[in-house]
Design a protein around this motif. Structure first.
Motif, PDB file in Angstrom:
ATOM      1  N   GLU A 195       0.823  -1.369   0.237  1.00  0.00           N
ATOM      2  CA  GLU A 195       0.018  -0.082   0.122  1.00  0.00           C
ATOM      3  C   GLU A 195       0.830   1.334   0.142  1.00  0.00           C
ATOM      4  O   GLU A 195       2.161   1.213   0.213  1.00  0.00           O
ATOM      5  N   THR A 196       0.385   2.323  -0.439  1.00  0.00           N
ATOM      6  CA  THR A 196       0.872   3.688  -0.117  1.00  0.00           C
ATOM      7  C   THR A 196       1.454   4.035   0.991  1.00  0.00           C
ATOM      8  O   THR A 196       2.477   4.295   1.189  1.00  0.00           O
ATOM      9  N   PHE A 197       0.465   3.843   2.190  1.00  0.00           N
ATOM     10  CA  PHE A 197       0.963   3.984   3.342  1.00  0.00           C
ATOM     11  C   PHE A 197       1.132   2.507   4.042  1.00  0.00           C
ATOM     12  O   PHE A 197      -0.015   1.912   4.174  1.00  0.00           O
ATOM     13  N   GLU A 198       1.924   2.308   4.719  1.00  0.00           N
ATOM     14  CA  GLU A 198       2.366   1.142   5.338  1.00  0.00           C
ATOM     15  C   GLU A 198       3.123   1.438   6.662  1.00  0.00           C
ATOM     16  O   GLU A 198       3.896   2.440   6.938  1.00  0.00           O
ATOM     17  N   LEU A 199       3.246   0.643   7.783  1.00  0.00           N
ATOM     18  CA  LEU A 199       3.794   0.989   9.071  1.00  0.00           C
ATOM     19  C   LEU A 199       5.098   0.188   8.948  1.00  0.00           C
ATOM     20  O   LEU A 199       5.072  -1.143   8.963  1.00  0.00           O
ATOM     21  N   GLU A 200       6.218   0.833   9.104  1.00  0.00           N
ATOM     22  CA  GLU A 200       7.341   0.059   9.599  1.00  0.00           C
ATOM     23  C   GLU A 200       7.520  -0.380  10.955  1.00  0.00           C
ATOM     24  O   GLU A 200       8.128  -1.675  11.227  1.00  0.00           O
ATOM     25  N   SER A 201       7.151   0.293  11.795  1.00  0.00           N
ATOM     26  CA  SER A 201       6.726  -0.132  13.080  1.00  0.00           C
ATOM     27  C   SER A 201       5.585   0.768  13.606  1.00  0.00           C
ATOM     28  O   SER A 201       4.777   1.413  12.812  1.00  0.00           O
ATOM     29  N   SER A 202       5.070   0.663  14.960  1.00  0.00           N
ATOM     30  CA  SER A 202       3.822   1.204  15.454  1.00  0.00           C
ATOM     31  C   SER A 202       4.164   2.742  15.523  1.00  0.00           C
ATOM     32  O   SER A 202       3.323   3.564  15.527  1.00  0.00           O
ATOM     33  N   LYS A 203       5.323   3.080  15.205  1.00  0.00           N
ATOM     34  CA  LYS A 203       5.597   4.631  15.506  1.00  0.00           C
ATOM     35  C   LYS A 203       6.187   5.110  14.019  1.00  0.00           C
ATOM     36  O   LYS A 203       6.783   6.404  14.178  1.00  0.00           O
TER      37      LYS A 203
END
Length: 239
Positions: free
Chosen positions: A17-25
């Motif tokens: 996806e265009t926006f994804e999390l590498e970590s929760s922060k």
């Protein structure tokens, strides 16, 4: 672990996806075009990306307002192709997917980024103007597209009607609007003004309010918390 193992275990993931999390922060934006993001939130990028600050000279819809003081904050537009890595003072990042008919109101200090397909407008909370709330100016975001907002810790979504501490209130559904509620009995009991004495009242039913387990009295204050990783939620998942 040795150096090679450390590097391999902390490299960016493959994104879908265009926006994804590498970590929760930490938000990874797979950029091919442009995106709006909070000024100062860029921690790194790859590829060819240019940044343009959007300040008061661009009009009201080109800036975020600081809480309480009303001083003009700044957003930036990132344009180009590559991976853009965003974070905000160690706060948890929540990714939401807005459909074409979705709209959400978010505290200006808690907006991290949103796609260029997302409509946005700064609105003053006239019903509580002049009060020391969790943000006199909110950003109304409308779909379609992804948005990323930040919270101190794991958020709680409460259905309306509800009364909330302004400094713990992050966002709410567009079909509700807060008014000020002063509980003088609580103030007399505590002997001081606080979120317990001044509250936001969401009287309209069938909406929701997003709360964080932290009273963010100043946009320059930090915090911590824990939240699991997510590739994105639909705004209806809050209901």
């Amino acid at each position: 672990m040795n150096l090679d193992e450390f590097v391999a275990s902390h490299e960016p993931r493959e994104t879908v996806e265009t926006f994804e999390l590498e970590s929760s922060k930490l938000l990874d934006v797979d950029l091919d075009g442009s995106v709006m993001c909070k000024a100062g939130s860029m921690i790194g990028y790859t590829g060819d990306i240019a940044f343009e600050r959007k300040s008061a000279s661009s009009g009201l819809t080109g800036m975020l307002k600081r809480k309480v003081t009303g001083e003009g904050g700044v957003m930036m537009q990132a344009s180009g192709a590559g991976h853009l890595y965003l974070a905000d003072q160690g706060k948890e990042v929540q990714i939401l997917s807005l459909d074409a008919d979705d709209e959400i109101s978010v505290n200006g200090n808690d907006v991290l980024a949103f796609e260029d397909t997302v409509g946005w407008e700064i609105k003053m909370l006239n019903s509580i103007a002049g009060a020391s709330s969790g943000g006199l100016f909110n950003v109304y975001l409308s779909g379609p597209g992804h948005i990323a907002i930040t919270t101190h810790g794991e958020p709680l979504v409460v259905p309306t009607p509800v009364r909330t501490d302004p400094n713990a209130t992050v966002a709410w559904s567009a079909n509700v609007s807060p008014s000020a509620n002063h509980d003088l009995n609580v103030k007399s009991f505590l002997g001081r003004s606080s979120g317990e004495t001044f509250q936001l009242e969401f009287a309209t039913p069938d909406g929701f309010v997003l709360l964080q387990p932290y009273e963010e009295a100043n946009p320059d204050e930090g915090g911590d918390g824990g939240h699991g990783e997510s590739g994105g939620l639909n705004v209806n998942d809050f209901l």
